[in-house]
Scaffold this motif. Structure first.
Motif, PDB file in Angstrom:
ATOM      1  N   ILE A 254     -69.735  20.038  45.415  1.00 45.69           N
ATOM      2  CA  ILE A 254     -69.018  18.996  44.675  1.00 45.69           C
ATOM      3  C   ILE A 254     -68.773  19.427  43.231  1.00 45.69           C
ATOM      4  O   ILE A 254     -67.677  19.260  42.686  1.00 45.69           O
ATOM      5  CB  ILE A 254     -69.815  17.666  44.702  1.00 45.69           C
ATOM      6  N   VAL A 255     -69.786  20.013  42.618  1.00 39.64           N
ATOM      7  CA  VAL A 255     -69.750  20.283  41.178  1.00 39.64           C
ATOM      8  C   VAL A 255     -68.853  21.479  40.835  1.00 39.64           C
ATOM      9  O   VAL A 255     -68.073  21.427  39.873  1.00 39.64           O
ATOM     10  CB  VAL A 255     -71.186  20.513  40.652  1.00 39.64           C
ATOM     11  N   VAL A 256     -68.951  22.572  41.605  1.00 39.69           N
ATOM     12  CA  VAL A 256     -68.192  23.781  41.261  1.00 39.69           C
ATOM     13  C   VAL A 256     -66.678  23.547  41.270  1.00 39.69           C
ATOM     14  O   VAL A 256     -65.985  23.949  40.325  1.00 39.69           O
ATOM     15  CB  VAL A 256     -68.582  24.952  42.198  1.00 39.69           C
ATOM     16  N   PRO A 257     -66.093  22.896  42.303  1.00 40.28           N
ATOM     17  CA  PRO A 257     -64.646  22.623  42.238  1.00 40.28           C
ATOM     18  C   PRO A 257     -64.258  21.781  41.025  1.00 40.28           C
ATOM     19  O   PRO A 257     -63.165  21.957  40.467  1.00 40.28           O
ATOM     20  CB  PRO A 257     -64.372  21.861  43.546  1.00 40.28           C
ATOM     21  N   HIS A 258     -65.141  20.870  40.604  1.00 42.76           N
ATOM     22  CA  HIS A 258     -64.867  20.049  39.422  1.00 42.76           C
ATOM     23  C   HIS A 258     -64.779  20.922  38.169  1.00 42.76           C
ATOM     24  O   HIS A 258     -63.856  20.777  37.357  1.00 42.76           O
ATOM     25  CB  HIS A 258     -65.975  19.003  39.269  1.00 42.76           C
ATOM     26  N   PHE A 259     -65.717  21.848  38.002  1.00 37.29           N
ATOM     27  CA  PHE A 259     -65.681  22.749  36.853  1.00 37.29           C
ATOM     28  C   PHE A 259     -64.437  23.633  36.871  1.00 37.29           C
ATOM     29  O   PHE A 259     -63.844  23.916  35.821  1.00 37.29           O
ATOM     30  CB  PHE A 259     -66.933  23.630  36.832  1.00 37.29           C
ATOM     31  N   CYS A 260     -64.050  24.084  38.067  1.00 38.83           N
ATOM     32  CA  CYS A 260     -62.877  24.960  38.174  1.00 38.83           C
ATOM     33  C   CYS A 260     -61.602  24.237  37.756  1.00 38.83           C
ATOM     34  O   CYS A 260     -60.714  24.835  37.146  1.00 38.83           O
ATOM     35  CB  CYS A 260     -62.743  25.485  39.606  1.00 38.83           C
TER      36      CYS A 260
END
Length: 319
Positions: A254-260
Motif C-alpha cells: 500500500i505504502v510504496v505505490p503511494h510514495f511513487c
C-alpha cells in the motif's frame, strides 16, 4: 524519457547498492570479502545466509509493491493492497495448514526446505481460481473488495482455530513465519520464488497498457478496445503470482505505490511500475538492516512504519 525520472532512478539505484553492501555486513560475525567468494571458507555458510537475505529482500521488494500497484490502479483506490482480495490471508492459511499438519510427514529434502513457499503459492492459486469463478458475477469492482475482506476474515478465523488446537512447536513455527522470518529462507525457496516473481512480472507487463485505458474510465477504455474482463483476470492472476512468500509482510504493497505517486507523475504507469520495483527493493533492504540491527521481526517493523503512513493517507483523502 523524463530527465527527473532518470535522476530519481539513478539515485534510488545507488541507494539500493549501498543498502545491499550494508546488509551484507550486518550480523554478529564480521565477514571478509573472500568469505562471499569462497565456498570452502570457515564462514561460507554465514555468507550464504546473508546473500540469501539480500536476494529475498530484492524479490519481496519487486513483488509486493507490484501487486499493490496493480490493485490500486485497477480499483482506483490508493488503499488497495495485496491483502485487499484476501491473497495474503489465504496464503497464510495454507502455510498454517502445512505447519500444523506436517509434523509426521516424511518428505524429500527439497520439499522439506521449500514447502512453506509451495504452500503459500498453492493458497494464492486456489484463491485466484475462486476469484476468477466469482469475478464474472460481480459487475462492480467494489464487490470484489468486499469479497476479499470476507475471505480474509474467514481465513483468519480458521487460522485462530488451528492455533487453539496446535502443539507448542507448531504454534511457534507459525508465529516465526508470520513475523516475516527472512533469515530462514533457503536457496531452493529463492529459486521457487524467483520463478513465481518472473511469471508475475510478465503478466504485469501485459497488464500495464490496458490499465492505462482503464484509468480513463470504463466507457472510454471500451472505446479503445480494452477487454475489461480480460484485464480483471490479468490483475487477479498477476497480484496472486507476485505476493511475497516470506510471511505476511504488511502494508508495503500500500505504502510504496503511494510514495511513487509523490515522486513522479501518477499518470505515467510504465514509469510508476519501475519506480515501485526500485523503491520497494530499497525499502525492503532498509527494513532488513533495521531488523538485523534491532532483532525485531520484519513484519513488526513494516507495521510500525506502514500504519502511520496509511493513517495520513486516509486523513488526506478525507479532506
Amino acid at each position: 524519457m523524463n530527465k527527473n525520472f532518470k535522476i530519481t532512478t539513478i539515485l534510488i539505484l545507488i541507494a539500493i547498492l549501498v543498502s545491499m553492501v550494508i546488509n551484507l555486513n550486518i550480523g554478529f560475525i564480521k565477514l571478509n570479502f573472500s568469505d562471499f567468494l569462497s565456498s570452502s571458507s570457515d564462514q561460507a555458510q554465514i555468507a550464504q545466509l546473508r546473500i540469501n537475505r539480500i536476494l529475498v529482500m530484492l524479490l519481496a521488494g519487486i513483488s509486493i509493491p507490484t501487486s499493490g500497484f496493480l490493485l490500486q490502479e485497477y480499483f482506483q483506490n490508493p488503499l488497495a493492497g495485496p491483502s485487499v482480495l484476501g491473497i495474503t490471508s489465504v496464503a497464510s492459511l495454507s502455510v498454517a495448514f502445512y505447519i500444523f499438519f506436517s509434523q509426521d510427514l516424511i518428505l524429500p529434502e527439497f520439499l522439506q526446505n521449500s514447502f512453506l513457499s509451495i504452500s503459500a503459492i498453492g493458497g494464492s492459486l486456489v484463491l485466484m481460481l475462486i476469484l476468477l469463478a466469482f469475478s464474472g458475477k460481480f459487475q462492480d469492482k467494489s464487490f470484489l473488495i468486499i469479497f476479499g475482506f470476507l475471505i480474509s476474515a474467514l481465513a483468519g478465523a480458521i487460522v485462530s482455530i488451528l492455533q487453539f488446537y496446535a502443539e507448542n512447536q507448531s504454534l511457534k513455527n507459525y508465529v516465526l513465519w508470520s513475523f516475516g522470518a527472512n533469515n530462514q529462507v533457503s536457496t531452493n525457496q529463492i529459486w521457487i520464488l524467483s520463478v513465481i516473481v518472473i511469471l508475475g512480472l510478465f503478466l504485469t507487463f501485459k497488464t500495464i497498457k490496458p490499465l492505462i485505458g482503464n484509468s480513463l474510465g470504463t466507457a472510454y477504455a471500451q472505446s479503445l478496445g480494452v477487454n475489461l474482463r480480460q484485464l480483471k483476470y490479468f490483475v487477479i492472476i498477476a497480484s496472486s503470482s507476485v505476493t511475497a512468500f516470506l510471511g505476511p509482510i504488511l502494508f508495503i504493497g500500500i505504502v510504496v505505490p503511494h510514495f511513487c505517486r509523490m515522486l513522479f507523475n501518477p499518470a505515467k504507469l510504465w514509469q510508476q511500475w519501475i519506480l515501485n520495483m526500485l523503491l520497494g527493493i530499497l525499502i525492503m533492504e532498509f527494513f532488513s538492516i533495521i531488523s538485523e540491527t534491532t532483532q525485531y521481526p520484519l513484519n513488526i517493523i513494516t507495521s510500525l512504519f506502514g500504519i502511520p503512513v496509511i493513517l495520513m493517507m486516509m486523513l488526506k483523502n478525507s479532506k
